[in-house]
Design an enzyme around this catalytic site. Structure first.
Site, mmCIF file in Angstrom:
data_model
loop_
_atom_site.group_PDB
_atom_site.id
_atom_site.type_symbol
_atom_site.label_atom_id
_atom_site.label_comp_id
_atom_site.label_asym_id
_atom_site.label_seq_id
_atom_site.Cartn_x
_atom_site.Cartn_y
_atom_site.Cartn_z
ATOM 1 N N LEU A 40 0.827 -1.214 0.000
ATOM 2 C CA LEU A 40 0.000 0.000 0.000
ATOM 3 C C LEU A 40 0.855 1.255 0.000
ATOM 4 C CD1 LEU A 40 -3.177 0.789 1.999
ATOM 5 C CD2 LEU A 40 -1.183 2.248 2.370
ATOM 6 N N LEU A 41 0.484 2.198 -0.844
ATOM 7 C CA LEU A 41 1.047 3.544 -0.870
ATOM 8 C C LEU A 41 -0.021 4.515 -0.399
ATOM 9 C CD1 LEU A 41 2.911 5.336 -3.774
ATOM 10 C CD2 LEU A 41 0.654 6.165 -3.073
ATOM 11 N N ASN A 42 0.373 5.525 0.413
ATOM 12 C CA ASN A 42 -0.560 6.630 0.635
ATOM 13 C C ASN A 42 0.156 7.974 0.537
ATOM 14 O OD1 ASN A 42 0.120 5.355 3.357
ATOM 15 N ND2 ASN A 42 -0.934 7.154 4.146
ATOM 16 N N ASP A 43 0.212 8.802 1.558
ATOM 17 C CA ASP A 43 0.600 10.204 1.419
ATOM 18 C C ASP A 43 1.956 10.404 0.750
ATOM 19 O OD1 ASP A 43 -1.526 10.139 3.168
ATOM 20 O OD2 ASP A 43 -0.524 11.206 4.779
ATOM 21 N N SER A 103 3.811 10.683 8.036
ATOM 22 C CA SER A 103 4.109 11.685 7.012
ATOM 23 C C SER A 103 4.935 12.855 7.528
ATOM 24 C CB SER A 103 2.813 12.211 6.410
ATOM 25 O OG SER A 103 2.193 11.224 5.645
ATOM 26 N N GLU A 220 -5.322 17.024 8.880
ATOM 27 C CA GLU A 220 -4.095 16.310 8.543
ATOM 28 C C GLU A 220 -3.303 17.058 7.466
ATOM 29 O OE1 GLU A 220 -4.476 11.684 9.471
ATOM 30 O OE2 GLU A 220 -5.381 12.208 7.547
#
Length: 486
Positions: A40-43, A103, A220
């Site tokens: 999984l990739l996010n920010d 992050s 966020e």
């Protein structure tokens, strides 16, 4: 680097190797967007131009397609169009980050690249601790962790994360996404003279501050910068209720235009404006390059929004980043346009059509089709309505009478049609980037943007179909090359 961090990185690299065949066999793997090699990739994190190269890090869970103790993955680029995967930058190896290197951002200082990130800690009962941490690099690839430099100020809950750092005159500033003790979303401001000793000077914006009213329980990924003579706060608030066609996703990402008073610790601002009207856009981060451009990349995803239903999961990966966009400030709002360097991905000559009279009947144009493409359209002022159908999976509709534009897509959850919308008084231009499983639409020279993941049936024709009332003055279409270089 500690032995534990080396071992975590080794395990992550083994995950990449062991799943490479099944990941790369996915027909929905993207051609010109940044993706995780597995998991999984996010920010997007740590976006910076350093020593002549662009660096873009990302939140990464290599061991599953769900969230967990995040690493920092790492891409670099010479031109913002083609990218190279770099070694893993951060792994959650230390006690102050054992549940994730969350992050953060990057700056240059004394010739070094300096990362700031949130160290996330949870105990067996789910109680959270949070630390803003620092790491430095001399080569842009290997990082020495210096540990926490900011502990939790007393005014906030442990939902205190995502530091973004910049320099103004002789001082360094940091904004952090926060939640007040009253469970209201805020952005905290801190100041330092040396990057290691930070003073919390107060919240600059948030729910029930600056006349805003109740506006979410957590803010966020804040990003503060000046552009075109104004100060801009980009933030991703959680807990907004839908308002007509606004705030349709589970969580939002947008901006406030205003003026930051550094002395009185107050950000006087206007209304919140969503950055992207589509289905998947969150946690954007900006940087400024040596050309003075303010550049932005977002996560092409939304937390807790049908993440377990994405069809790429069966191939052991999920999510991607948006294309890099240049921000400009005009007529009181931010405009977003793809960076000019993306033209380097165009293959061969453009397919060109001019002066196309539209009608209610469907129209297909020669050479205007394909799985991976860029398309530019210019419309006559007389355009009354327009419909663009893409691979039987997405539709763009516009009505001058209604003064609205809509993006419809075939849901990958239940197969129904779903819609995102925004007000638009006239449609003069549209620029489309279609990848194997994504769309990015830039409307009226970046006045509005729609981003979405789409998953066309693998047996369907990759067609583009037009209809409408009015005229397309000019249409250009290009095929696009792969962006990832090994």
């Amino acid at each position: 680097m500690t032995e534990k961090e080396q071992e975590l990185i080794r395990q992550a690299e083994e995950q990449v190797k062991s799943h490479q065949t099944i990941v790369e066999s996915d027909p929905y793997r993207l051609h010109f967007h940044l993706m995780p090699p597995v998991g999984l990739l996010n920010d997007p994190n740590g976006f910076i131009q350093w020593n002549g190269s662009y660096h873009l890090f990302y939140q990464w869970m290599p061991f599953k397609t769900g969230h967990g103790a995040k690493f920092w993955g790492h891409y670099s680029s010479e031109d913002l169009a083609t990218w190279k995967h770099e070694p893993i930058a951060l792994a959650p190896s230390e006690a102050y980050e054992k549940n994730g290197c969350y992050s953060g951002s990057a700056v240059e200082h004394n010739g070094q690249m300096v990362l700031f990130y949130t160290g996330n800690v949870k105990d067996a009962k789910g109680n959270r601790e949070t630390y803003q941490c620092m790491a430095v690099s001399n080569d842009g690839n290997t990082f020495q962790k210096l540990g926490p430099v900011v502990e939790l100020p007393r005014d906030y809950t442990a939902h205190f994360r995502d530091p973004k750092v910049w320099k103004r005159d002789d001082y360094w500033y940091m904004v952090v996404g926060a939640q007040s003790k009253e469970r209201k979303g805020q952005v905290a401001l801190l100041v330092s003279t040396d990057l290691t000793k930070w003073e919390h000077v107060g919240p600059i914006a948030g729910s029930n501050l600056n006349g805003l009213g109740d506006f979410g329980y957590m803010w966020e990924c804040p990003d503060m910068f000046s552009l075109g003579g104004v100060d801009v706060l980009v933030v991703s608030p959680q807990g907004l209720s839908k308002e007509g066609w606004k705030y349709q996703n589970v969580y939002q990402a947008g901006y406030f235009i205003g003026s930051l008073d550094y002395e009185d610790v107050r950000f006087t601002h206007g209304e919140f404006v969503e950055l992207d009207r589509g289905f998947e856009f969150y946690a954007p981060q900006t940087t400024v390059d040596t050309n003075g451009r303010r550049l932005m990349v977002g996560w092409m995803g939304v937390p807790e929004q049908h993440e377990d239903k994405h069809p790429t999961i069966r191939h052991h990966w999920i999510h991607a980043l948006t294309l890099p966009r240049e921000l400009t400030f005009q007529n009181g709002r931010l405009l977003q346009n793809p960076v000019a360097e993306l033209e380097h991905l165009r293959k061969g000559e453009a397919t060109v059509h001019r002066n196309i009279a539209l009608s209610p009947n469907q129209l297909e144009l020669s050479g205007v089709h394909g799985e991976v493409l860029e398309m530019e359209l210019e419309f006559a002022p007389s355009l009354d309505w327009f419909l663009l159908s893409i691979s039987d999976t997405a539709k763009v509709t516009y009505s001058k009478e209604e003064e609205m534009i809509h993006l419809h897509r075939l849901s990958f959850v239940d197969g129904s049609w779903e819609k995102r919308s925004c007000a638009l008084s006239s449609l003069s231009s549209m620029r489309i980037f279609k990848d194997t499983s994504s769309l990015e639409l830039f409307i009226n020279q970046g006045e509005e943007v729609f981003t979405a993941r789409i998953f066309p049936p693998l047996t369907s024709k990759q067609s583009i179909v037009f209809s409408g009332g009015g005229e397309i003055v000019n249409l250009k279409k290009w095929e696009l090359a792969y962006a990832i270089k090994e």
